[in-house]
Design a protein around this motif. Structure first.
Motif, PDB file in Angstrom:
ATOM      1  N   GLU A 106       0.801  -1.024  -0.029  1.00 13.78           N
ATOM      2  CA  GLU A 106       0.014  -0.025   0.055  1.00 13.78           C
ATOM      3  C   GLU A 106       0.969   1.246   0.022  1.00 13.78           C
ATOM      4  N   ALA A 107       2.085   1.337   0.739  1.00 15.63           N
ATOM      5  CA  ALA A 107       2.808   2.170   0.749  1.00 15.63           C
ATOM      6  C   ALA A 107       3.332   2.712  -0.381  1.00 15.63           C
ATOM      7  N   LYS A 108       3.836   1.594  -1.380  1.00 16.29           N
ATOM      8  CA  LYS A 108       4.454   1.812  -2.647  1.00 16.29           C
ATOM      9  C   LYS A 108       3.670   2.219  -3.735  1.00 16.29           C
ATOM     10  N   PHE A 109       2.428   1.210  -3.704  1.00 10.89           N
ATOM     11  CA  PHE A 109       1.339   1.656  -4.797  1.00 10.89           C
ATOM     12  C   PHE A 109       0.604   2.790  -4.602  1.00 10.89           C
ATOM     13  N   ALA A 110      -0.176   2.869  -3.517  1.00 13.21           N
ATOM     14  CA  ALA A 110      -1.364   3.687  -3.294  1.00 13.21           C
ATOM     15  C   ALA A 110      -0.673   5.201  -2.556  1.00 13.21           C
ATOM     16  N   HIS A 111       0.729   5.159  -2.345  1.00  8.02           N
ATOM     17  CA  HIS A 111       1.469   6.370  -1.846  1.00  8.02           C
ATOM     18  C   HIS A 111       0.541   6.563  -0.659  1.00  8.02           C
ATOM     19  N   LYS A 112       0.231   5.760   0.342  1.00  4.60           N
ATOM     20  CA  LYS A 112      -0.393   5.835   1.724  1.00  4.60           C
ATOM     21  C   LYS A 112      -1.597   6.684   1.350  1.00  4.60           C
ATOM     22  N   GLY A 113      -2.276   6.534   0.269  1.00  4.44           N
ATOM     23  CA  GLY A 113      -3.836   7.020   0.084  1.00  4.44           C
ATOM     24  C   GLY A 113      -4.683   6.217  -0.263  1.00  4.44           C
ATOM     25  N   GLY A 114      -4.305   4.791   0.055  1.00  2.00           N
ATOM     26  CA  GLY A 114      -5.205   3.836  -0.269  1.00  2.00           C
ATOM     27  C   GLY A 114      -5.986   3.436   0.778  1.00  2.00           C
ATOM     28  N   LEU A 115      -7.310   2.635   0.329  1.00  2.00           N
ATOM     29  CA  LEU A 115      -8.235   2.171   1.156  1.00  2.00           C
ATOM     30  C   LEU A 115      -7.862   0.686   1.351  1.00  2.00           C
ATOM     31  N   LEU A 116      -7.739   0.333   2.660  1.00  2.36           N
ATOM     32  CA  LEU A 116      -7.346  -1.335   3.066  1.00  2.36           C
ATOM     33  C   LEU A 116      -8.824  -1.717   3.154  1.00  2.36           C
ATOM     34  N   HIS A 117      -8.784  -2.906   2.782  1.00  5.15           N
ATOM     35  CA  HIS A 117     -10.179  -3.733   2.714  1.00  5.15           C
ATOM     36  C   HIS A 117      -9.877  -5.239   3.320  1.00  5.15           C
ATOM     37  N   TYR A 118     -10.891  -5.488   4.155  1.00  4.53           N
ATOM     38  CA  TYR A 118     -10.538  -6.808   4.503  1.00  4.53           C
ATOM     39  C   TYR A 118     -12.018  -7.573   4.246  1.00  4.53           C
ATOM     40  N   GLY A 119     -11.898  -8.275   3.063  1.00  3.53           N
ATOM     41  CA  GLY A 119     -12.877  -9.075   2.601  1.00  3.53           C
ATOM     42  C   GLY A 119     -12.828 -10.561   2.732  1.00  3.53           C
ATOM     43  N   LEU A 120     -13.943 -10.960   1.972  1.00  2.00           N
ATOM     44  CA  LEU A 120     -13.818 -12.574   1.992  1.00  2.00           C
ATOM     45  C   LEU A 120     -13.558 -13.244   0.527  1.00  2.00           C
ATOM     46  N   GLY A 121     -12.896 -14.223   0.343  1.00  2.00           N
ATOM     47  CA  GLY A 121     -12.659 -14.610  -0.915  1.00  2.00           C
ATOM     48  C   GLY A 121     -13.632 -15.905  -1.504  1.00  2.00           C
ATOM     49  N   LYS A 122     -13.141 -16.648  -2.086  1.00  2.00           N
ATOM     50  CA  LYS A 122     -13.751 -17.931  -2.508  1.00  2.00           C
ATOM     51  C   LYS A 122     -13.970 -18.963  -1.569  1.00  2.00           C
ATOM     52  N   SER A 123     -14.909 -19.815  -1.494  1.00  2.00           N
ATOM     53  CA  SER A 123     -15.519 -20.883  -0.681  1.00  2.00           C
ATOM     54  C   SER A 123     -15.035 -22.177  -1.404  1.00  2.00           C
ATOM     55  N   TYR A 124     -14.485 -23.089  -0.440  1.00  2.00           N
ATOM     56  CA  TYR A 124     -13.961 -24.372  -1.134  1.00  2.00           C
ATOM     57  C   TYR A 124     -14.509 -25.562  -0.229  1.00  2.00           C
ATOM     58  N   PRO A 125     -14.839 -26.451  -0.839  1.00  2.00           N
ATOM     59  CA  PRO A 125     -15.291 -27.880  -0.410  1.00  2.00           C
ATOM     60  C   PRO A 125     -14.038 -28.252   1.069  1.00  2.00           C
TER      61      PRO A 125
ATOM     62  N   ARG B  61      -7.388   5.554  -5.939  1.00  2.00           N
ATOM     63  CA  ARG B  61      -7.708   6.187  -7.077  1.00  2.00           C
ATOM     64  C   ARG B  61      -6.723   6.561  -8.200  1.00  2.00           C
ATOM     65  N   THR B  62      -6.803   6.461  -9.488  1.00  2.00           N
ATOM     66  CA  THR B  62      -5.738   6.527 -10.411  1.00  2.00           C
ATOM     67  C   THR B  62      -5.595   7.936 -10.777  1.00  2.00           C
ATOM     68  N   ASP B  63      -6.571   8.825 -10.214  1.00  2.00           N
ATOM     69  CA  ASP B  63      -5.994  10.209 -10.527  1.00  2.00           C
ATOM     70  C   ASP B  63      -5.393  10.964  -9.458  1.00  2.00           C
ATOM     71  N   GLY B  64      -4.695  10.124  -8.295  1.00  2.00           N
ATOM     72  CA  GLY B  64      -3.963  10.578  -7.423  1.00  2.00           C
ATOM     73  C   GLY B  64      -4.786  11.124  -6.141  1.00  2.00           C
ATOM     74  N   ILE B  65      -5.695  11.400  -6.138  1.00  4.46           N
ATOM     75  CA  ILE B  65      -6.482  11.844  -4.859  1.00  4.46           C
ATOM     76  C   ILE B  65      -6.551  10.711  -3.943  1.00  4.46           C
ATOM     77  N   PRO B  66      -6.244  10.941  -2.741  1.00  2.00           N
ATOM     78  CA  PRO B  66      -6.387   9.819  -1.690  1.00  2.00           C
ATOM     79  C   PRO B  66      -7.835   9.399  -1.658  1.00  2.00           C
ATOM     80  N   LEU B  67      -7.879   8.145  -1.399  1.00  2.00           N
ATOM     81  CA  LEU B  67      -9.207   7.406  -1.368  1.00  2.00           C
ATOM     82  C   LEU B  67      -9.603   7.325   0.223  1.00  2.00           C
ATOM     83  N   TRP B  68      -8.450   6.983   0.910  1.00  2.00           N
ATOM     84  CA  TRP B  68      -8.576   7.286   2.471  1.00  2.00           C
ATOM     85  C   TRP B  68      -7.347   8.027   3.119  1.00  2.00           C
ATOM     86  N   HIS B  69      -7.442   9.030   3.785  1.00  2.00           N
ATOM     87  CA  HIS B  69      -6.458  10.048   4.089  1.00  2.00           C
ATOM     88  C   HIS B  69      -5.656   9.642   5.339  1.00  2.00           C
TER      89      HIS B  69
END
Length: 711
Positions: free
Chosen positions: A31-50, A64-72
């Protein structure tokens, strides 16, 4: 993990406590490298397996691709390893404050209870962005419930947002509010001073807030509008700042292809899987790949591992490559379906592309079977589909999907387990997956970022070539040649040389030497000997694994994989005195294994011959042909047929020659290499006169001596 080669979470199982902690560290690093500390950290659920009680967790970061922070403010994120001691009362305060910031009535907040319980598990609020009089507002509505503002959740351990009994509500279909789809460039939404109310039971989605393990979890509903998603996240962060709380964001992810991009980290058997965000040019791709490898290393994660015998192998995770467009209709695969045909045909014509970069498990039941490995009629049917692609003018995306999705499958019909996966191209039954994407699945994780980039450079060059000039060659009926000739590194290398010459012809100056690390990594050399000027080299070959029949035990059903077999490539060099005919087999000098002649075919170079030995390396409880014992060790002789004597030989051991058994995996490259070296002994040839049996070629596998067959 480069610190743990033994525990099940880093060998066979998907979940593990340490794996989750390392994934969280990697999430923050990336997040620090790609979102430049302006990213939204999201804790989700993925696939369900037998066999797994819950869906697997997924950690995501979006920006956001326009550089505006999504979470400040990162201080407003709750820490996974810290208990904030929040209670249900804090969740109630939070959702009431959020309703105010969104400009909706807090009267519509619903208390969520576990079934047959009087304890509140959390709170939920129906919300939707709607368009009224050219303005965009947030709206809520009342849900008609048996007990006003009280709802009983479905049983389970998932977040309450996934357990709302939505199917039991009486939705007013004629009054359902449509979501306002607003692009990200639209001006921010300003809450109403007068709350906007929608008709009863007209909003089907809801935001939820609950406290678990002392932390406030905010569940996001599915949102299709990028502007609405950004506005909701802004309202949540503002509420968090006002109350001086910290929260974790979970639930649904942002809408795709909307000016919001991101990556996800999820567990897979034995590995941590990172689904990285797309790159729009080569420079971005180089930067993303190098950052990923470096931050993974700093998180104590590796990109290779070792077998017990010391062989270096991929991690078991894939390095699948996905191509597409900025939007679904920008996808080159939908704009020019002939590009898709060209790629499929070229891959089918060149088995090197299927087997050089892949993982250990190959064959019709692997994770990425070729189209001609799945069903015997596939090529015939595929040719008819290609004719339809040519015949139809201005082919609709849905027709491209219908023509190919039932052919690009494994033997069970699984569309995901295919070398060319079109699950997210344009499936008509799942509009949310209509993304215009093609996934190349026959790529395993390379140990070095430059190797990873070379794989993608190869794909980019082929796409560029076929965009300018479609590849219209016929499909090749390889038959059993596929699992005879192309299981050997020599023939894969020859096929690769053909590919490189093709690319050079159209202006892409690739070099064969660039791919030498792949050959050495995929096909390590066990050893070599030179006797009387004749050289014998042993190198690892590919052995397809068979999936066995179903077995039931303790109420569960399993299908085991038979990995008891191995294959060794034999190269004989400087065997002068043999026929120079490229179609001939070795005449004067013969190599035997366990006293049986190996079919050695001329490579076209004077005195050079290649062949293979297929043998049982180890025994398992479940395997094919259980009456056949392991053939360990393998004893090789170079036999001069003029003197009927062995001029020298060597021995290959599957297990250590001193009789010990490897109990643990090698801890580093030095130990792994020592195990490889000790299993090849440059001695052990047969003394005295040798009477070699007549070479019997198997017409289906003419390059291979299968030691399981009775002579």
């Amino acid at each position: 993990s480069i610190d743990d080669f033994e525990s099940s979470q880093w060998r066979v199982t998907a979940l593990g406590e340490e794996k989750r902690k390392i994934a969280w560290q990697l999430l923050n690093r990336l997040e620090a490298k790609f979102a430049h500390k302006g990213g939204l950290l999201h804790y989700g659920l993925g696939k369900s397996y037998p066999g797994e009680a819950l869906p697997r967790w997924t950690l995501g970061c979006y920006w956001r691709t326009d550089g505006i922070p999504l979470w400040h403010n990162r201080e407003l994120y709750a820490q996974e390893d810290k208990n904030n001691n929040y209670t249900s009362k804090n969740a109630q305060i939070f959702i009431e404050s959020l309703a105010k910031n969104l400009g909706v009535k807090s009267d519509f907040i619903i208390s969520a209870y576990e079934l047959n319980s009087n304890i509140i598990s959390g709170y939920t609020l129906p919300i939707l962005s709607v368009k009224k009089a050219e303005n965009i507002h947030w709206s809520s509505c009342q849900w008609r419930l048996s007990t006003p503002n009280k709802i009983e959740l479905l049983t389970g351990n998932l977040p309450i947002g996934f357990r709302l009994p939505l199917s039991s509500l009486d939705w007013q279909n004629d009054q359902l509010e449509p979501e306002a789809i607003i692009p990200l460039t639209h001006s921010p939404i300003i809450p109403n001073f007068e709350p906007l109310e929608s008709p009863i039971n007209s909003i089907r989605v809801a935001l939820s807030v609950e406290v678990r393990q002392g932390k406030i979890h905010v569940f996001l509903p599915p949102i299709s509008s990028p502007r609405s998603f950004v506005d909701l996240i802004t309202a949540i962060e503002n509420t968090t700042a006002q109350l001086q709380y910290s929260v974790l964001i979970e639930g649904y992810t942002p809408p795709v292809n909307t000016g919001i991009i991101g990556f996800q980290i999820t567990p897979d058997p034995g590995v941590i899987e990172v689904n990285i965000h797309p790159a729009s040019n080569w420079q971005e791709l180089v930067e993303i790949t190098n950052i990923l490898y470096e931050e993974a290393r700093l998180s104590r994660l590796g990109t290779e591992k070792y077998l017990l015998d010391g062989r270096r192998i991929p991690t078991g995770g894939g390095a699948h490559v996905t191509i597409g467009g900025k939007t679904v209709y920008d996808s080159p695969l939908l704009r020019r379906p002939d590009l898709l045909r060209s790629l499929i045909t070229y891959w089918q014509n060149h088995p090197c592309l299927s087997f050089l970069f892949c993982d250990l498990f190959v064959g019709p039941t692997s994770q990425a079977p070729r189209v001609d490995e799945a069903r015997h009629e596939s090529l015939y049917e595929l040719e008819i589909a290609f004719q339809q692609l040519e015949y139809q003018a201005n082919i609709a995306p849905k027709l491209v999907d219908r023509l190919l999705r039932n052919l690009l499958v494994d033997i069970t019909g699984n569309t995901h387990r295919s070398a060319f996966c079109v699950d997210k191209l344009y499936p008509i039954e799942n509009p949310k997956n209509q993304l215009g994407l093609l996934e190349f699945r026959a790529f395993a994780m390379p140990p070095h970022p430059q190797m990873n980039l070379l794989q993608m450079l190869l794909i980019r060059a082929l796409v560029a070539w076929f965009w300018e000039k479609p590849y219209t060659h016929s499909l090749i009926r390889w038959g059993t040649t596929l699992h005879d000739r192309f299981m050997l590194p020599h023939y894969l290398g020859e096929d690769l040389k053909t590919i490189i010459e093709d690319l050079k012809t159209v202006g892409y100056e690739f070099e064969f030497d660039w791919f030498a690390p792949f050959i050495e990594f995929r096909f390590p050399r066990y050893g070599e000997i030179t006797k009387e000027g004749v050289e014998l080299e042993l190198r690892h070959g590919i052995e397809p694994w068979h999936v066995l029949g179903e077995e039931s035990s303790s109420g569960s059903t399993a299908r085991y994989v038979d990995s008891s077999m191995e294959r060794v490539q034999i190269i004989l060099r400087n065997a002068l005195g043999n026929s120079a005919n490229i179609d001939s087999y070795s005449a004067r000098y013969i190599v035997t294994c366990q006293g049986r002649p190996i079919p050695l075919k001329s490579t076209g170079n004077p005195g050079e011959y290649v062949g293979a030995v297929r043998f049982r390396a180890r025994r398992y409880t479940s395997l094919l042909h259980p009456a056949i014992d392991p053939h360990d060790p393998l004893i090789f002789d170079i036999v001069d047929t003029e003197s009927n004597r062995s001029i020298g030989g060597c021995t290959y051991f599957v297990s250590p020659p001193n009789g010990k058994i490897y109990q643990q995996f090698p801890i580093n490259h030095r130990e792994a290499e020592s195990r490889m070296l000790e299993r090849f002994v440059a001695m052990g040839h047969t003394s005295g006169l040798i009477k070699v049996a007549h070479l019997k070629l198997n017409p289906e596998y003419p390059l291979t001596l299968d030691l399981r067959q009775i002579p």
